[in-house]
Design an enzyme around this catalytic site. Structure first.
Site: not given
Length: 383
Positions: A178, A206, A236
């Site tokens: 990240s 991610h 996300k």
């Protein structure tokens, strides 16, 4: 820490440029935002596909609330597990090609659930040095022998695995890291897990929605194994909130019975679960958005190549490492005065002397906007 020590400790954080303050977002999440009454161009969100305020997703949430109400009112094992949750889990499992999936309120809760349910005293867990804090906390709380290997160092990991006689072994990694944006060597990690009879737990917070045609890092490598456990977050690229774990049916059934962060918490609002299907459709149809992300990533790497700030990331996370906490804060403040929101990231989130600005790209950014940001960052960093 004692009550009387708190004020002094906060002053120490101020002096070391490590005190954090919350900014208040006064607009929907996006590229153009209003924060604390001021307008900014944001490069700070994990909304990689720009779906957080997508009209179809907003409408799905509204319809979900109309159908299911505002809250779930109970844990999943009482009366909180609605048809909306069940259908979302089935859709998620199909989307990532696994037998079953389990919803969680956050990626943090999912990581603690898996790690504390599968390993315990006498077992061993092997974690990359740059893993997210939630993975580290899960490893610690599991009470297993917690061993950390050098970042993406397969030889070091194999040495640790070979030396362990633990009855149950688990390898835990981020698929996309990240703060640096680089990726774990998942095929090689799975090969080691097979060789040493270990679980491989992949946190793809991610990568989901961005890599593998949107189906994530594991799909990008076309990996399949009963010992591979997949976790991704929905807050996300998916534009919602929460997380899910996917794997074989016995694994998911075990988590339902043993995962404390699943059993002892109220189920997430069913309206969120009702919107999952729409989110997955938008992700599947987001080829052009992923292509635009690729162009932005390539431009950022090209512009930083040959500078002290060049990184190795081929993902929307582009680190701009400046070193000291003071320099990171100074650069973030200078950008803010020019209308750019790119917060400073400091230890313990990153290693000592690794403070940085984390450029987080969205498919809704324009190349010209990125160029203007980089011009300013390079100019300010040189001063």
């Amino acid at each position: 820490m004692r009550l009387q020590d708190l004020s002094a400790a906060l002053l120490e954080l101020d002096a070391s440029h490590r005190r954090r303050y919350r900014a208040t977002l006064e607009s929907p999440q996006g590229v153009d935002v209003v924060i604390d009454g001021e307008e900014y161009l944001s490069f700070a969100s994990n909304d990689y596909l720009g779906l957080a305020d997508h009209p179809s997703l907003v409408r799905a949430l509204q319809q979900g609330a109309d159908r299911w109400g505002a809250g779930s009112g109970a844990s999943h094992l009482l009366t909180g597990h609605t048809l909306a949750h069940q259908q979302a889990e089935e859709e998620l499992a199909r989307f990532v090609g696994r037998e079953a999936a389990l919803l969680f309120g956050s990626g943090y809760a999912a990581n603690l659930a898996v790690l504390t349910s599968l390993v315990g005293r006498g077992d061993a867990v092997f974690a990359d040095k740059l893993n997210h804090a939630s993975l580290n906390d899960g490893c610690l709380l599991s009470r297993a022998d917690f061993q950390r290997f050098r970042h993406n160092d397969l030889d070091h990991l194999e040495q640790l695995l070979a030396a362990s006689d633990a009855p149950t072994k688990l390898i835990a990694v981020d698929a996309v890291y990240s703060m640096d944006g680089d990726q774990a060597p998942l095929p090689a990690l799975l090969a080691l897990a097979e060789r040493y009879d270990a679980w491989l737990y992949v946190d793809d917070a991610h990568g989901f929605g961005v890599l593998g045609d949107g189906r994530g890092s594991v799909a990008a490598h076309d990996l399949s194994s009963e010992r591979l456990i997949y976790m991704a977050t929905l807050g996300k690229a998916a534009g919602l909130a929460g997380a899910f774990v996917a794997g074989g049916r016995p694994l998911i059934d075990w988590l339902v019975n043993k995962a404390r962060t699943y059993i002892f918490t109220t189920a997430q609002p069913p309206a969120l679960a009702a919107a999952v299907g729409v989110s997955l459709r938008l992700i599947a149809e987001a080829g052009e958005r992923r292509e635009r992300l690729g162009q932005l990533i390539a431009r950022c790497r090209q512009r930083l190549e040959g500078t002290p700030y060049a990184g190795q990331s081929a993902t929307p996370i582009q680190p701009f490492v400046v070193g000291s906490d003071e320099n990171a804060v100074r650069l973030a403040d200078a950008l803010r005065r020019q209308g750019y929101w790119v917060p400073a990231v400091r230890p313990p989130t990153v290693p000592e002397n690794g403070s940085r600005l984390r450029i987080s790209l969205s498919a809704r950014h324009e190349l010209s906007q990125l160029d203007a940001l980089l011009d300013l960052m390079l100019s300010q960093a040189a001063n």
